[in-house]
Design an enzyme around this catalytic site. Structure first.
Site, PDB file in Angstrom:
ATOM      1  N   VAL A  75       2.169   3.177-156.360  1.00 56.64           N
ATOM      2  CA  VAL A  75       0.558   3.524-156.217  1.00 56.64           C
ATOM      3  C   VAL A  75       0.353   4.841-155.882  1.00 56.64           C
ATOM      4  CG1 VAL A  75      -0.064   1.023-155.867  1.00 56.64           C
ATOM      5  CG2 VAL A  75       0.370   2.659-153.897  1.00 56.64           C
ATOM      6  N   ASN A 101      -3.830  -3.498-152.603  1.00 53.41           N
ATOM      7  CA  ASN A 101      -3.121  -4.093-151.517  1.00 53.41           C
ATOM      8  C   ASN A 101      -2.076  -3.429-151.075  1.00 53.41           C
ATOM      9  OD1 ASN A 101      -2.593  -6.740-149.764  1.00 53.41           O
ATOM     10  ND2 ASN A 101      -0.858  -6.477-151.380  1.00 53.41           N
ATOM     11  N   TYR A 166      -1.912   5.377-140.189  1.00 53.13           N
ATOM     12  CA  TYR A 166      -2.268   4.183-140.824  1.00 53.13           C
ATOM     13  C   TYR A 166      -3.884   3.983-140.834  1.00 53.13           C
ATOM     14  CZ  TYR A 166      -2.073  -1.008-141.965  1.00 53.13           C
ATOM     15  OH  TYR A 166      -2.241  -2.237-142.387  1.00 53.13           O
ATOM     16  N   GLY A 167      -4.274   4.235-139.399  1.00 58.58           N
ATOM     17  CA  GLY A 167      -5.500   4.043-139.079  1.00 58.58           C
ATOM     18  C   GLY A 167      -6.441   5.109-139.893  1.00 58.58           C
ATOM     19  N   LYS A 170      -6.704   3.861-143.556  1.00 61.91           N
ATOM     20  CA  LYS A 170      -7.041   2.647-143.936  1.00 61.91           C
ATOM     21  C   LYS A 170      -8.728   2.698-143.615  1.00 61.91           C
ATOM     22  CE  LYS A 170      -4.074  -0.549-144.802  1.00 61.91           C
ATOM     23  NZ  LYS A 170      -4.134  -1.059-146.210  1.00 61.91           N
TER      24      LYS A 170
END
Ligand code: NAI
Length: 302
Positions: A75, A101, A166-167, A170
């Site tokens: 992706v 996802n 990651y945060g 996200k």
């Protein structure tokens, strides 16, 4: 009430080779959708690739009498995103549902984090959401219908030690949703975001052993499938969930306080003296769009 079905609908689920994504793919197919099972098949940290991950889920869907096609692109590239959507268009002629996802982890405390760890995680989660969603929206717009789900995380919404990369990624997908929902609303494209919690290879070394059952990834699936159904009419919302609990989470504003009158500068002491009211989250409201903040300033704007 009639059962929720996806007959005639075509879905792309990214990272559907295992974990939570696999649950979406299996159930969408069981309820009538034709599903593109995308998975790069790499390790938890994003290294490597293996077509078996997507192939095994496609086999499972077909063995149960459903329709599915595998795609092995990442992706994280523009070309990969185009190929993923094109796989749906080539195999089934349309695209109605996209579940973003796919995900990896490269956890490291902020001071120790390398540029590579930052870039890879941002590439898969944030750039990946752009790369797949842009061609998907093009296909959905032509048919005047679409249901899109982004996958956020409580790490981005609220914070988690060792996950600044990651945060950031996200919470970034919430930013994409907030604007994209406005740009596509006239085409009956509904976009929502979820923050799942589940036992998977991402969390197996963090959660206690009994969470394997209590945090079954299946528990995330019905909420996401509802958001992907024709019945769902909400757009731009974020839902957190896990273990069978489901709830809405939102960026909200408190009432705040209006200071000054546009004819004089405002001093730092006035912020100090009003800080309790400025920081208060009593009587909070979520926002429909960025412009809704002007309602709070209305007494000052005339
Ligand atoms: P998982 O590791 O079991 O599944 C992720 C899947 O994405 C894997 O099959 C992997 O091969 C695939 N993938 C990774 N990079 C890819 C790429 N570049 N292109 C295509 N596929 C790729 O993890 P899990 O737990 O099922 O996570 C699913 C999503 O939920 C992820 O976005 C994750 O960040 C998110 N999430 C999970 C939580 C949990 O408690 N398990 C908590 C919060 C968010």
């Amino acid at each position: 009430m009639a059962d929720i079905k996806y007959d005639g609908r075509v879905a792309v689920v990214t990272g559907a080779g295992m974990g939570i994504g696999k649950m979406y793919a299996l159930e969408l197919a069981r309820r009538g959708a034709k599903v593109v099972v995308n998975d790069l098949g790499g390790a938890r940290d994003g290294s490597g690739s293996d077509s078996a991950a997507a192939d095994l889920v496609v086999e499972e869907i077909k063995a149960a009498g459903g329709e599915a096609t595998a795609n092995y692109d990442s992706v994280a590239t523009f070309e990969g995103g185009q190929n993923i959507v094109q796989t749906a268009l080539d195999a089934y002629g349309q695209l109605d549902i996209l579940i973003n996802n796919a995900g990896i982890l490269r956890d490291r405390s902020f001071l120790k984090m390398s540029e590579e760890e930052w870039d890879l995680v941002l590439a898969v989660h944030l750039k990946g959401a752009f790369c797949v969603t842009q061609p998907a929206v093009k296909a959905m717009k032509d048919k005047n219908y679409g249901r899109i789900v982004f996958t956020s995380s409580t790490s981005g919404l609220y914070g988690n030690f060792g996950q600044t990369n990651y945060g950031a990624a996200k919470l970034g997908v919430v930013g994409i949703m907030n604007t994209l929902k406005l740009e596509v609303s006239k085409y009956d494209i509904k976009i929502n975001t979820i923050a799942p919690t589940a036992w998977s290879r991402m969390t197996a070394d963090i959660f206690p052993p009994d969470f394997e059952q209590k945090m079954n990834p299946q528990f995330n699936e019905p909420m996401v499938l509802f958001l992907c159904s024709e019945e769902n009419q909400v757009t731009g919302m974020t839902f957190a969930m896990g273990a069978g609990w489901y709830g809405r989470t939102a960026i909200v504003s408190g009432n705040g306080v209006c200071i000054g009158d546009a004819n004089r500068p405002i001093a730092v002491e006035e912020i100090r003296d009003n800080f309790e009211q400025i920081a208060s989250l009593e009587e909070t409201k979520p926002h429909d769009n960025g412009g809704s903040i002007f309602a709070y300033m209305a007494p000052l704007l005339g």
